[in-house]
Design a protein around this motif. Structure first.
Motif, PDB file in Angstrom:
ATOM      1  N   GLU A   1      74.901  77.024 116.606  1.00  0.00           N
ATOM      2  CA  GLU A   1      75.078  77.139 118.055  1.00  0.00           C
ATOM      3  C   GLU A   1      74.069  76.297 118.827  1.00  0.00           C
ATOM      4  OE1 GLU A   1      75.024  81.293 119.014  1.00  0.00           O
ATOM      5  OE2 GLU A   1      76.863  81.737 117.892  1.00  0.00           O
ATOM      6  N   ASP A   2      72.879  76.120 118.249  1.00  0.00           N
ATOM      7  CA  ASP A   2      71.816  75.391 118.961  1.00  0.00           C
ATOM      8  C   ASP A   2      71.930  73.875 118.842  1.00  0.00           C
ATOM      9  OD1 ASP A   2      70.746  77.778 119.792  1.00  0.00           O
ATOM     10  OD2 ASP A   2      69.108  77.811 118.330  1.00  0.00           O
ATOM     11  N   VAL A   3      72.401  73.356 117.699  1.00  0.00           N
ATOM     12  CA  VAL A   3      72.318  71.900 117.488  1.00  0.00           C
ATOM     13  C   VAL A   3      73.656  71.190 117.290  1.00  0.00           C
ATOM     14  CG1 VAL A   3      70.005  72.109 116.488  1.00  0.00           C
ATOM     15  CG2 VAL A   3      71.967  71.979 114.965  1.00  0.00           C
ATOM     16  N   CYS A   4      74.728  71.899 116.989  1.00  0.00           N
ATOM     17  CA  CYS A   4      75.996  71.213 116.711  1.00  0.00           C
ATOM     18  C   CYS A   4      76.711  70.797 117.998  1.00  0.00           C
ATOM     19  CB  CYS A   4      76.909  72.098 115.866  1.00  0.00           C
ATOM     20  SG  CYS A   4      76.379  72.229 114.140  1.00  0.00           S
ATOM     21  N   TYR A   5      77.469  69.729 117.891  1.00  0.00           N
ATOM     22  CA  TYR A   5      78.254  69.245 119.037  1.00  0.00           C
ATOM     23  C   TYR A   5      79.505  68.552 118.506  1.00  0.00           C
ATOM     24  CZ  TYR A   5      76.576  64.497 117.997  1.00  0.00           C
ATOM     25  OH  TYR A   5      76.313  63.285 117.390  1.00  0.00           O
ATOM     26  N   VAL A   6      80.474  68.348 119.381  1.00  0.00           N
ATOM     27  CA  VAL A   6      81.713  67.662 118.991  1.00  0.00           C
ATOM     28  C   VAL A   6      81.572  66.187 119.339  1.00  0.00           C
ATOM     29  CG1 VAL A   6      84.188  67.452 119.442  1.00  0.00           C
ATOM     30  CG2 VAL A   6      83.144  69.722 119.261  1.00  0.00           C
ATOM     31  N   SER A   7      81.716  65.335 118.325  1.00  0.00           N
ATOM     32  CA  SER A   7      81.585  63.888 118.515  1.00  0.00           C
ATOM     33  C   SER A   7      82.786  63.328 119.273  1.00  0.00           C
ATOM     34  CB  SER A   7      81.459  63.215 117.147  1.00  0.00           C
ATOM     35  OG  SER A   7      81.543  61.811 117.299  1.00  0.00           O
ATOM     36  N   GLN A   8      82.520  62.392 120.174  1.00  0.00           N
ATOM     37  CA  GLN A   8      83.606  61.684 120.872  1.00  0.00           C
ATOM     38  C   GLN A   8      84.042  60.447 120.088  1.00  0.00           C
ATOM     39  OE1 GLN A   8      84.767  63.353 123.686  1.00  0.00           O
ATOM     40  NE2 GLN A   8      83.186  64.773 122.986  1.00  0.00           N
ATOM     41  N   HIS A   9      83.112  59.925 119.245  1.00  0.00           N
ATOM     42  CA  HIS A   9      83.375  58.737 118.416  1.00  0.00           C
ATOM     43  C   HIS A   9      82.786  59.002 117.038  1.00  0.00           C
ATOM     44  CE1 HIS A   9      84.455  56.720 122.164  1.00  0.00           C
ATOM     45  NE2 HIS A   9      83.330  57.161 122.665  1.00  0.00           N
ATOM     46  N   PHE A  10      83.563  59.644 116.172  1.00  0.00           N
ATOM     47  CA  PHE A  10      83.056  60.167 114.900  1.00  0.00           C
ATOM     48  C   PHE A  10      82.408  59.075 114.039  1.00  0.00           C
ATOM     49  CE2 PHE A  10      83.450  61.542 110.486  1.00  0.00           C
ATOM     50  CZ  PHE A  10      82.889  62.806 110.546  1.00  0.00           C
ATOM     51  N   TYR A  11      83.111  57.961 113.828  1.00  0.00           N
ATOM     52  CA  TYR A  11      82.593  56.930 112.913  1.00  0.00           C
ATOM     53  C   TYR A  11      81.362  56.230 113.489  1.00  0.00           C
ATOM     54  CZ  TYR A  11      86.785  57.859 110.251  1.00  0.00           C
ATOM     55  OH  TYR A  11      87.756  58.490 109.521  1.00  0.00           O
ATOM     56  N   LYS A  12      81.341  56.086 114.797  1.00  0.00           N
ATOM     57  CA  LYS A  12      80.166  55.488 115.451  1.00  0.00           C
ATOM     58  C   LYS A  12      78.948  56.399 115.275  1.00  0.00           C
ATOM     59  CE  LYS A  12      78.739  53.646 119.940  1.00  0.00           C
ATOM     60  NZ  LYS A  12      79.096  53.546 121.363  1.00  0.00           N
ATOM     61  N   ASP A  13      79.146  57.712 115.465  1.00  0.00           N
ATOM     62  CA  ASP A  13      78.052  58.676 115.272  1.00  0.00           C
ATOM     63  C   ASP A  13      77.601  58.710 113.813  1.00  0.00           C
ATOM     64  OD1 ASP A  13      77.966  59.303 117.904  1.00  0.00           O
ATOM     65  OD2 ASP A  13      78.751  61.334 117.735  1.00  0.00           O
ATOM     66  N   MET A  14      78.546  58.520 112.886  1.00  0.00           N
ATOM     67  CA  MET A  14      78.204  58.477 111.465  1.00  0.00           C
ATOM     68  C   MET A  14      77.256  57.312 111.164  1.00  0.00           C
ATOM     69  SD  MET A  14      78.910  60.527 109.064  1.00  0.00           S
ATOM     70  CE  MET A  14      79.948  61.787 108.395  1.00  0.00           C
ATOM     71  N   GLU A  15      77.529  56.161 111.782  1.00  0.00           N
ATOM     72  CA  GLU A  15      76.659  54.985 111.591  1.00  0.00           C
ATOM     73  C   GLU A  15      75.260  55.269 112.122  1.00  0.00           C
ATOM     74  OE1 GLU A  15      78.272  51.364 113.167  1.00  0.00           O
ATOM     75  OE2 GLU A  15      80.188  51.650 112.129  1.00  0.00           O
ATOM     76  N   ILE A  16      75.185  55.887 113.310  1.00  0.00           N
ATOM     77  CA  ILE A  16      73.878  56.205 113.907  1.00  0.00           C
ATOM     78  C   ILE A  16      73.124  57.195 113.023  1.00  0.00           C
ATOM     79  CG2 ILE A  16      72.730  57.285 115.896  1.00  0.00           C
ATOM     80  CD1 ILE A  16      75.158  56.311 117.593  1.00  0.00           C
ATOM     81  N   ALA A  17      73.846  58.187 112.461  1.00  0.00           N
ATOM     82  CA  ALA A  17      73.221  59.222 111.631  1.00  0.00           C
ATOM     83  C   ALA A  17      72.649  58.673 110.328  1.00  0.00           C
ATOM     84  CB  ALA A  17      74.235  60.323 111.319  1.00  0.00           C
TER      85      ALA A  17
END
Length: 319
Positions: A130-146
């Protein structure tokens, strides 16, 4: 009775509104009738779906609308339920067996595999989710950043776990306080979270990612609407109402609206509404319903139950 003194309510003079899931088993419904009327002896009772209360709330605040699509995504599962003129369209209700419980369990498995054994810490990991999760708007882009190293990884967060002595509740470390090389000097127990933050809520949109052969929420909405008469379909896409705890993930509404927009014919308007308090939205609908002039017509009185048994509840409650 102990319960009476504890909540200071005389059940014999009290009417109760109680929610139950769609398509509840008859045996459970009958047991509930017995508990309400025989054990507690309420004056009257109304058994109803939470989605029906949410729809009542929506139509009360938007009196010009005739239709709405209630998306109720909670602890155990997600329901997509269309309502027209305050009545649910039973044949078009869809259920996805993905809810907050599954998300928390999946996060427990990921953390236990990668960092720390937390399979017995459901409450703590639910709080982490609940504190840290969020819904990605651009999943693959966020994967690259992660996958980036050091400060370039803007997705990464450090979560301080509670020790239940000095730290009663876990919390997310502010970005400026994060240590990217080496270890923290304090004795805090830290979880480092990166792609887990958005990969876990992604299950609501693509359950097949972890092998659950079910539709995601956007697909289920379209599947439900397309089973309805064609002339009604635009009204449902225009009035999607989000309820339940999972809708509180940051970015949930925006992502759902974007995915629906991609699936729905271009000439139809799409609008997704997130109430100020989606967890209590159904409860607020129940409060409005209890003050409705027609409320007395909807309930079953204890005398009616004693005279007619379960059949009177089947007639009155359109569950």
């Amino acid at each position: 009775m102990y319960e009476n003194t504890k909540i200071r309510v005389d059940f014999a003079d009290t009417s109760v509104v109680i929610t139950e899931p769609y398509f509840n088993f008859t045996s459970i419904q009958e047991s509930m009738n017995e508990i309400l009327f025989e054990e507690y002896q309420f004056q009257s009772a109304l058994r109803i779906n939470a989605g029906s209360l949410s729809a009542h709330h929506y139509f009360h605040t938007n009196p010009s609308e005739l239709c709405c699509m209630v998306v109720d995504t909670g602890f155990s599962f997600t329901h997509i339920a269309p309502y027209c003129r305050r009545r649910k369209m039973k044949e078009s209700i869809r259920r996805i067996n993905v809810g907050g419980k599954l998300l928390t369990n999946h996060l427990k498995e990921i953390i236990s595999y990668r960092q720390l054994h937390v399979m017995d810490e459901t409450h703590v990991i639910n709080q982490v989710k609940e504190d840290v999760c969020y819904v990605s708007q651009h999943f693959y882009k966020d994967m690259e950043i992660a996958q980036a190293k050091g400060e370039e990884n803007t997705v990464m967060r450090d979560y301080v776990l509670p020790d239940f002595s000095s730290i009663k509740k876990g919390f997310c470390k502010p970005r400026e306080e994060m240590v990217f090389s080496g270890k923290y000097k304090t004795g805090e127990q830290i979880l480092r979270l990166a792609n887990e933050r958005f990969a876990v809520p992604e299950m609501l949109f693509h359950p097949s990612d972890i092998g659950i052969q079910e539709m995601g929420i956007p697909e289920a909405i379209v599947h439900s609407v397309e089973s309805l008469p064609e002339e009604m379909q635009p009204h449902f896409y225009r009035n999607v109402v989000l309820t339940g705890g999972n809708t509180l993930f940051p970015g949930f509404r925006e992502r759902l609206e974007a995915e629906l927009r991609a699936l729905v014919p271009a000439h139809l308007p799409v609008s997704v509404m997130l109430p100020a308090n989606p967890v209590c939205y159904a409860w607020e609908g129940g409060k409005l319903l209890a003050h409705n002039p027609d409320y007395d017509e909807m309930v079953v009185m204890r005398e009616d139950y004693e005279e007619n048994g379960h059949c009177i509840c089947e007639e009155k409650f359109d569950i």
